[in-house]
Design an enzyme around this catalytic site. Structure first.
Site, mmCIF file in Angstrom:
data_model
loop_
_atom_site.group_PDB
_atom_site.id
_atom_site.type_symbol
_atom_site.label_atom_id
_atom_site.label_comp_id
_atom_site.label_asym_id
_atom_site.label_seq_id
_atom_site.Cartn_x
_atom_site.Cartn_y
_atom_site.Cartn_z
ATOM 1 N N ILE A 158 0.848 -1.195 0.000
ATOM 2 C CA ILE A 158 0.000 0.000 0.000
ATOM 3 C C ILE A 158 0.884 1.246 0.000
ATOM 4 O O ILE A 158 1.599 1.513 0.982
ATOM 5 C CB ILE A 158 -0.954 0.004 1.220
ATOM 6 C CG1 ILE A 158 -1.730 -1.323 1.296
ATOM 7 C CG2 ILE A 158 -1.885 1.212 1.156
ATOM 8 C CD1 ILE A 158 -2.495 -1.714 0.042
ATOM 9 N N ARG A 266 28.828 12.835 -26.880
ATOM 10 C CA ARG A 266 29.821 11.788 -26.646
ATOM 11 C C ARG A 266 30.510 11.407 -27.960
ATOM 12 O O ARG A 266 29.852 11.070 -28.935
ATOM 13 C CB ARG A 266 29.127 10.555 -26.039
ATOM 14 C CG ARG A 266 29.995 9.327 -25.906
ATOM 15 C CD ARG A 266 31.009 9.472 -24.797
ATOM 16 N NE ARG A 266 31.740 8.231 -24.593
ATOM 17 C CZ ARG A 266 32.851 8.156 -23.886
ATOM 18 N NH1 ARG A 266 33.371 9.247 -23.325
ATOM 19 N NH2 ARG A 266 33.465 7.004 -23.723
ATOM 20 N N GLU A 362 -1.677 -1.290 -10.358
ATOM 21 C CA GLU A 362 -2.953 -0.886 -10.989
ATOM 22 C C GLU A 362 -3.274 -1.773 -12.194
ATOM 23 O O GLU A 362 -3.771 -1.302 -13.216
ATOM 24 C CB GLU A 362 -2.956 0.600 -11.335
ATOM 25 C CG GLU A 362 -2.921 1.437 -10.058
ATOM 26 C CD GLU A 362 -3.025 2.924 -10.273
ATOM 27 O OE1 GLU A 362 -3.797 3.345 -11.138
ATOM 28 O OE2 GLU A 362 -2.312 3.657 -9.557
ATOM 29 N N GLY A 363 -2.966 -3.051 -12.057
ATOM 30 C CA GLY A 363 -3.196 -4.030 -13.118
ATOM 31 C C GLY A 363 -1.933 -4.259 -13.915
ATOM 32 O O GLY A 363 -1.486 -3.374 -14.646
ATOM 33 N N GLU A 366 -0.290 -7.968 -18.187
ATOM 34 C CA GLU A 366 -1.090 -9.113 -18.626
ATOM 35 C C GLU A 366 -2.570 -8.892 -18.321
ATOM 36 O O GLU A 366 -3.449 -9.298 -19.100
ATOM 37 C CB GLU A 366 -0.612 -10.395 -17.920
ATOM 38 C CG GLU A 366 0.793 -10.839 -18.294
ATOM 39 C CD GLU A 366 1.892 -10.078 -17.541
ATOM 40 O OE1 GLU A 366 1.586 -9.161 -16.751
ATOM 41 O OE2 GLU A 366 3.071 -10.411 -17.760
HETATM 42 C C1 LIG Z 1 5.349 0.270 -6.266
HETATM 43 C C2 LIG Z 1 4.014 -0.367 -6.022
HETATM 44 C C3 LIG Z 1 2.982 0.391 -5.470
HETATM 45 C C4 LIG Z 1 1.750 -0.191 -5.174
HETATM 46 N N1 LIG Z 1 0.769 0.572 -4.589
HETATM 47 C C5 LIG Z 1 -0.426 0.000 -4.267
HETATM 48 C C6 LIG Z 1 -1.430 0.771 -3.586
HETATM 49 O O1 LIG Z 1 -1.247 1.956 -3.303
HETATM 50 N N2 LIG Z 1 -2.588 0.161 -3.256
HETATM 51 C C7 LIG Z 1 -2.834 -1.155 -3.541
HETATM 52 O O2 LIG Z 1 -3.904 -1.621 -3.210
HETATM 53 N N3 LIG Z 1 -1.896 -1.907 -4.186
HETATM 54 C C8 LIG Z 1 -0.697 -1.362 -4.547
HETATM 55 N N4 LIG Z 1 0.275 -2.110 -5.182
HETATM 56 C C9 LIG Z 1 0.031 -3.526 -5.412
HETATM 57 C C10 LIG Z 1 -0.276 -3.823 -6.876
HETATM 58 O O3 LIG Z 1 -1.530 -3.331 -7.218
HETATM 59 C C11 LIG Z 1 -0.128 -5.347 -7.057
HETATM 60 O O4 LIG Z 1 1.250 -5.619 -6.966
HETATM 61 C C12 LIG Z 1 -0.678 -5.798 -8.401
HETATM 62 O O5 LIG Z 1 -2.091 -5.765 -8.399
HETATM 63 C C13 LIG Z 1 -0.212 -7.230 -8.738
HETATM 64 O O6 LIG Z 1 -0.466 -8.073 -7.660
HETATM 65 P P1 LIG Z 1 0.706 -9.026 -7.117
HETATM 66 O O7 LIG Z 1 1.921 -8.197 -6.945
HETATM 67 O O8 LIG Z 1 0.161 -9.752 -5.961
HETATM 68 O O9 LIG Z 1 1.000 -10.017 -8.306
HETATM 69 P P2 LIG Z 1 0.143 -11.302 -8.701
HETATM 70 O O10 LIG Z 1 -1.300 -10.993 -8.714
HETATM 71 O O11 LIG Z 1 0.613 -12.454 -7.901
HETATM 72 O O12 LIG Z 1 0.613 -11.478 -10.199
HETATM 73 C C14 LIG Z 1 1.979 -11.800 -10.513
HETATM 74 C C15 LIG Z 1 2.116 -11.871 -12.016
HETATM 75 O O13 LIG Z 1 1.299 -12.916 -12.533
HETATM 76 C C16 LIG Z 1 0.841 -12.587 -13.814
HETATM 77 N N5 LIG Z 1 -0.623 -12.541 -13.833
HETATM 78 C C17 LIG Z 1 -1.463 -12.261 -12.807
HETATM 79 N N6 LIG Z 1 -2.737 -12.314 -13.221
HETATM 80 C C18 LIG Z 1 -2.720 -12.627 -14.516
HETATM 81 C C19 LIG Z 1 -3.731 -12.818 -15.499
HETATM 82 N N7 LIG Z 1 -5.035 -12.685 -15.212
HETATM 83 N N8 LIG Z 1 -3.331 -13.175 -16.739
HETATM 84 C C20 LIG Z 1 -2.022 -13.305 -17.047
HETATM 85 N N9 LIG Z 1 -1.022 -13.125 -16.160
HETATM 86 C C21 LIG Z 1 -1.362 -12.793 -14.919
HETATM 87 C C22 LIG Z 1 1.415 -11.181 -14.120
HETATM 88 O O14 LIG Z 1 2.635 -11.319 -14.798
HETATM 89 C C23 LIG Z 1 1.648 -10.606 -12.750
HETATM 90 O O15 LIG Z 1 2.625 -9.577 -12.732
HETATM 91 C C24 LIG Z 1 1.520 -1.549 -5.492
HETATM 92 C C25 LIG Z 1 2.545 -2.304 -6.068
HETATM 93 C C26 LIG Z 1 3.778 -1.731 -6.332
HETATM 94 C C27 LIG Z 1 4.861 -2.571 -6.953
#
Ligand SMILES: Cc1cc2nc3c(=O)[nH]c(=O)nc-3n(C[C@H](O)[C@H](O)[C@H](O)COP(=O)(O)OP(=O)(O)OC[C@H]3O[C@@H](n4cnc5c(N)ncnc54)[C@H](O)[C@@H]3O)c2cc1C
Length: 378
Positions: A158, A266, A362-363, A366
């Protein structure tokens, strides 16, 4: 010439002013901040210079184009300032969109002044891309007046946590599965039972976890209606997705400008790098992709503001293409700079760390493709 595919002179002048302000006033404040922590003087300056008021105009809807131009212009000069602005927007937009008059009066003047730091708490350890699987539990509070809940569980990744003053929190209030049982709550950062810790990330982004240990919330803290929380989250992301693309475009433009300058100066093999055709073609490719990304972002933002149909796909396309493009452009700019770009403190070393996360949050890319593909068959 002004065409539907270009910014008008007023918008261009505003972007130039924003860049000057960011370079002169905001960048020094960002430099004084601590990586991974909320930079309160920087957030306050966003309020003092009227940038948050432009994002959240009184008595008018939030304009996606303004949000995008703010994010792109700030990102070109200072990613920390851009992120601080974007997070105020992401955390507080659900209040503007779905909050009651009382909730808006309580929080929006403070957020717009940069005195209250906002955050958007959707993701959980077991619910990232699949946000509808969230488990944070809102149980009816037997000790309350009968209209309250207690929140228990975890949020993670978050932005602005655990230091924010107010969180938009998405929790499960009913037995309904998936997105239908989710309610959005407004939770003050100093609520009893709420704690958290900072996470050390690749970029300087302030981010952390939140632990809810029976945090009390009442009917007056619900954003929108019980059970309508997932819609609050998705409507927020529809607005913010093109603007993540705008952040990416700002970073791509900064990297491209650095690469053009460097390749012009450069010298190697008897002349400037730019005279090598492989280098000039690389610069041309970077410029073309950046321009295409910017146009997709502007088109999605303009469509959002005009209330056109098909916003979900257009927002997804803008975010997908712009964030992937920025990764490509920053990486290519690093390559053209050689070793110096990897030195700690170099602009490109900074952008290389910053550019990675927007392809995930934010998604993930993929997920954007899935949204776009679904729309093709709607
Ligand atoms: C810098 C940063 C700031 C953030 N800030 C916030 C915030 O303020 N509030 C908040 O609520 N969240 C926040 N997030 C969380 C972010 O929204 C999640 O990391 C994101 O939704 C992905 O979830 P996950 O990391 O659990 O990855 P997972 O859901 O485990 O997914 C991992 C990977 O699996 C693949 N994958 C997943 N689903 C699919 C699909 N349907 N089809 C194909 N491939 C897929 C993709 O390659 C994905 O990257 C933040 C993340 C980061 C890195």
């Amino acid at each position: 010439m002004v065409t539907p595919f270009a910014l008008d002179p007023q918008q261009r002048a505003w972007c130039a002013d924003l860049r000057t302000l960011t370079a002169e006033r905001l960048r020094p404040l960002a430099a004084g901040g601590e990586p991974g922590r909320v930079n309160r003087p920087l957030v306050a300056a966003l309020g003092e210079h009227g940038l948050l008021a432009r994002l959240f105009p009184a008595d008018e809807p939030v304009r996606a184009m303004d949000l995008c131009l703010l994010r792109e212009s700030l990102a070109r000069e200072c990613t920390e300032a851009e992120t601080a602005l974007a997070l105020q927007g992401l955390g507080a937009y659900p209040v503007v969109q779905s909050g009651s008059a009382r909730q808006r009066a309580r929080w929006m003047p403070e957020v717009v002044a940069g005195r209250a730091v906002a955050a958007f708490a959707l993701s959980e350890p077991a619910a990232g891309s699949d946000a509808a699987a969230l488990e944070l539990c809102a149980e009816p509070d037997p000790s309350g007046a009968g209209d309250g809940w207690r929140l228990s569980g975890e949020k993670t990744w978050i932005s602005n946590a655990p230091e924010a003053d107010v969180y938009t929190v998405f929790a499960r209030t009913g037995q309904a599965p998936g997105s239908r049982g989710v309610t959005a709550f407004l939770v003050p950062g100093d609520s009893a039972g709420l704690s958290g810790r900072s996470l050390d990330m690749l970029s300087p982004h302030p981010i952390g976890t939140l632990t809810f240990d029976g945090v009390p919330v009442g009917a007056g803290d619900v954003l929108g209606v019980p059970g309508g929380g997932f819609r609050v989250a998705m409507r927020t992301l529809d607005l913010f997705r093109p603007s993540v693309g705008a952040f990416a475009v700002g970073m791509a433009r900064a990297a491209l400008a650095a690469a053009v300058a460097h390749a012009g100066e450069r010298r190697a093999f008897g002349g400037p790098l730019k005279d090598l055709q492989a280098v000039s073609h690389q610069l041309a490719e970077m410029a073309t992709r950046t321009e295409a990304a910017a146009l997709l972002v502007y088109a999605a933002a303009a469509a959002y503001d005009a209330g056109e149909p098909g916003i979900a796909a257009r927002s997804a396309m803008a975010k997908l293409f712009a964030t992937e493009t920025a990764q490509y452009v920053v990486d290519a700019a690093v390559q053209l700079h050689g070793a110096r770009a990897l030195r700690r403190g170099h602009l490109l070393e900074h952008l290389y760390r910053e550019v990675r996360a927007p392809r995930i949050y934010e998604g993930a890319s993929e997920v954007q493709r899935t949204i776009i593909a679904k729309e093709l068959y709607r």
